[in-house]
Scaffold this motif. Sequence first.
Motif, PDB file in Angstrom:
ATOM      1  N   LEU A  19      22.970  -6.853 -40.184  1.00 34.16           N
ATOM      2  CA  LEU A  19      22.109  -6.072 -39.690  1.00 34.16           C
ATOM      3  C   LEU A  19      22.333  -5.579 -38.372  1.00 34.16           C
ATOM      4  N   LEU A  20      23.395  -6.348 -37.556  1.00 37.21           N
ATOM      5  CA  LEU A  20      23.779  -5.932 -36.286  1.00 37.21           C
ATOM      6  C   LEU A  20      25.047  -5.168 -36.231  1.00 37.21           C
ATOM      7  N   ASP A  21      25.295  -4.487 -35.189  1.00 33.87           N
ATOM      8  CA  ASP A  21      26.782  -4.029 -35.067  1.00 33.87           C
ATOM      9  C   ASP A  21      27.546  -4.920 -34.308  1.00 33.87           C
ATOM     10  N   ALA A  22      28.603  -5.415 -34.836  1.00 35.56           N
ATOM     11  CA  ALA A  22      29.459  -6.547 -34.201  1.00 35.56           C
ATOM     12  C   ALA A  22      29.733  -6.149 -32.939  1.00 35.56           C
ATOM     13  N   ARG A  23      30.026  -4.546 -32.676  1.00 34.17           N
ATOM     14  CA  ARG A  23      30.528  -4.067 -31.271  1.00 34.17           C
ATOM     15  C   ARG A  23      29.711  -3.809 -30.353  1.00 34.17           C
ATOM     16  N   ALA A  24      28.667  -4.041 -30.547  1.00 30.95           N
ATOM     17  CA  ALA A  24      27.313  -3.645 -29.515  1.00 30.95           C
ATOM     18  C   ALA A  24      26.356  -4.774 -29.638  1.00 30.95           C
ATOM     19  N   ASN A  25      25.747  -4.889 -28.163  1.00 35.10           N
ATOM     20  CA  ASN A  25      24.804  -5.794 -27.911  1.00 35.10           C
ATOM     21  C   ASN A  25      23.375  -5.221 -28.675  1.00 35.10           C
ATOM     22  N   ASN A  26      22.435  -6.042 -28.861  1.00 38.31           N
ATOM     23  CA  ASN A  26      20.988  -5.701 -29.236  1.00 38.31           C
ATOM     24  C   ASN A  26      20.359  -6.438 -28.483  1.00 38.31           C
ATOM     25  N   PHE A  27      19.914  -5.684 -27.228  1.00 37.29           N
ATOM     26  CA  PHE A  27      18.869  -6.195 -26.319  1.00 37.29           C
ATOM     27  C   PHE A  27      17.356  -6.051 -26.609  1.00 37.29           C
ATOM     28  N   LEU A  28      16.920  -7.113 -26.415  1.00 38.29           N
ATOM     29  CA  LEU A  28      15.207  -7.071 -26.293  1.00 38.29           C
ATOM     30  C   LEU A  28      14.909  -7.075 -24.874  1.00 38.29           C
ATOM     31  N   THR A  29      14.181  -6.118 -24.435  1.00 40.11           N
ATOM     32  CA  THR A  29      13.932  -5.817 -22.860  1.00 40.11           C
ATOM     33  C   THR A  29      12.316  -5.728 -22.485  1.00 40.11           C
ATOM     34  N   ALA A  30      12.048  -6.371 -21.547  1.00 45.64           N
ATOM     35  CA  ALA A  30      10.655  -6.448 -21.161  1.00 45.64           C
ATOM     36  C   ALA A  30      10.644  -5.895 -19.860  1.00 45.64           C
ATOM     37  N   LEU A  31       9.637  -5.118 -19.685  1.00 43.98           N
ATOM     38  CA  LEU A  31       9.480  -4.162 -18.556  1.00 43.98           C
ATOM     39  C   LEU A  31       8.103  -4.275 -17.819  1.00 43.98           C
ATOM     40  N   LEU A  65      14.654   4.384 -13.689  1.00 48.46           N
ATOM     41  CA  LEU A  65      14.353   3.489 -14.847  1.00 48.46           C
ATOM     42  C   LEU A  65      15.230   4.415 -16.018  1.00 48.46           C
ATOM     43  N   SER A  66      15.244   5.562 -16.356  1.00 48.58           N
ATOM     44  CA  SER A  66      15.685   6.190 -17.313  1.00 48.58           C
ATOM     45  C   SER A  66      17.177   5.922 -17.520  1.00 48.58           C
ATOM     46  N   GLY A  67      17.903   5.883 -16.482  1.00 47.27           N
ATOM     47  CA  GLY A  67      19.382   5.639 -16.434  1.00 47.27           C
ATOM     48  C   GLY A  67      19.621   4.330 -16.751  1.00 47.27           C
ATOM     49  N   GLU A  68      18.680   3.432 -16.257  1.00 58.47           N
ATOM     50  CA  GLU A  68      18.956   1.916 -16.567  1.00 58.47           C
ATOM     51  C   GLU A  68      18.709   1.587 -18.102  1.00 58.47           C
ATOM     52  N   LEU A  69      17.759   2.220 -18.473  1.00 60.98           N
ATOM     53  CA  LEU A  69      17.335   2.075 -20.025  1.00 60.98           C
ATOM     54  C   LEU A  69      18.582   2.596 -20.785  1.00 60.98           C
ATOM     55  N   ALA A  70      19.198   3.801 -20.365  1.00 63.94           N
ATOM     56  CA  ALA A  70      20.380   4.342 -21.084  1.00 63.94           C
ATOM     57  C   ALA A  70      21.595   3.708 -21.205  1.00 63.94           C
ATOM     58  N   ARG A  71      21.743   2.753 -20.045  1.00 65.28           N
ATOM     59  CA  ARG A  71      22.776   1.997 -19.923  1.00 65.28           C
ATOM     60  C   ARG A  71      22.638   0.794 -20.654  1.00 65.28           C
ATOM     61  N   LEU A  72      21.326   0.193 -20.961  1.00 63.82           N
ATOM     62  CA  LEU A  72      21.264  -1.044 -21.621  1.00 63.82           C
ATOM     63  C   LEU A  72      21.396  -0.817 -23.033  1.00 63.82           C
ATOM     64  N   ARG A  73      20.433   0.343 -23.439  1.00 61.13           N
ATOM     65  CA  ARG A  73      20.461   0.876 -24.810  1.00 61.13           C
ATOM     66  C   ARG A  73      19.799  -0.377 -25.792  1.00 61.13           C
ATOM     67  N   PRO A  74      18.427  -0.663 -25.288  1.00 58.56           N
ATOM     68  CA  PRO A  74      17.830  -1.915 -25.848  1.00 58.56           C
ATOM     69  C   PRO A  74      17.442  -1.324 -27.232  1.00 58.56           C
ATOM     70  N   GLY A  75      17.268  -2.245 -28.259  1.00 60.87           N
ATOM     71  CA  GLY A  75      16.671  -2.131 -29.627  1.00 60.87           C
ATOM     72  C   GLY A  75      15.219  -2.126 -29.534  1.00 60.87           C
ATOM     73  N   GLU A  76      14.657  -2.790 -28.795  1.00 60.81           N
ATOM     74  CA  GLU A  76      13.245  -2.943 -28.431  1.00 60.81           C
ATOM     75  C   GLU A  76      12.892  -3.184 -27.210  1.00 60.81           C
ATOM     76  N   ILE A  77      11.601  -2.593 -26.660  1.00 62.51           N
ATOM     77  CA  ILE A  77      10.929  -2.745 -25.285  1.00 62.51           C
ATOM     78  C   ILE A  77       9.880  -3.214 -25.407  1.00 62.51           C
ATOM     79  N   LEU A  78       9.496  -4.329 -24.478  1.00 63.24           N
ATOM     80  CA  LEU A  78       8.334  -4.719 -24.522  1.00 63.24           C
ATOM     81  C   LEU A  78       7.346  -4.152 -23.382  1.00 63.24           C
ATOM     82  N   LEU A  79       6.113  -3.863 -23.473  1.00 61.88           N
ATOM     83  CA  LEU A  79       5.183  -3.202 -22.421  1.00 61.88           C
ATOM     84  C   LEU A  79       3.870  -3.917 -22.369  1.00 61.88           C
TER      85      LEU A  79
END
Length: 299
Positions: A19-31, A65-79
């Motif tokens: 289910l994961l792309d071996a060549r990319a991270n899958n970040f979960l980000t809390a904001l 903030l938008s640039g930071e989210l574009a850099r991380l490219r998280p799969g899920e964001i917690l708010l």
Amino acid sequence: VLRDVVRLVTPGTLTEESLLDARANNFLTALFAAPSGNGDRIYALASVDISTGELLVASVPSKDLSGELARLRPGEILLGDDLASDPGMRRLIEEAGAALTQVRRGQFDSARGERLLKSRLGVQALDAFGEFTRAELASLGGLLSYVELTQVGKAPLLRPPRKETAGSLLLIDAATRANLELVRSNQGARAGSLLAAIDRTVSASGARELAARLASPLTDAAALTARLDAVAYLAERPLLRRKLREDLRAAPDLARSLGRLALGRGGPRDLGAVRDAIEAARILGAELVKTGGALGLPQ
């Protein structure tokens, strides 16, 4: 047959290889948002890739903030409840291509974040990992509480947090990133991007590292010089470069195998990966010792 909830599957907590792309991270980000002195907001972000244990912490002003989210490219964001009700924030997350998960505002507690992080790392103090603001600890509290909830008490592998200080990385806004097509083309695919054009890595971990370096350019001249010196050293030694690539090609994706084993989801293949990674590290270490520290690595 005893039935019980053993795990909650969400976009940011996947560990399955298929289910994961071996060549990319899958970040979960809390904001978490905190007021700044000029009446604006400072956003603290805590991100974890539970498949590898990588943990990042950063603080950015609202304009970045938008640039930071574009850099991380998280799969899920917690708010928290307060931010999740903001239409502008929801639109920003939608543009980032991440899934939005709303959690209780009370989960973003700095004391809880500090306590959970110390417990996960097995330390009495966090001084060795840098200084964390109360907002950053609050974002860590929301992040680690959610991981604890979804993994139903199982503790994932967690590496020491990497604090990304302001000014250490080049700030690139989301629109510029999209136009430059650094890691994704305008169509959102990897093909056609700068990363796809230059990626000649032979291991999954190397591919993730290249993508991270391309998305997060350094601003420190000394660090840049050291990195370029290492590249020049290998560029001038094709035989050594070829040997290192052959050795790296045999190295499995140890980080993700360890991540699955830590959560009790590993199998014989993951145990074999640990064995093979140790052997690959022994061979690589012997080759790198011959460079005499020219690559900036400890001897």
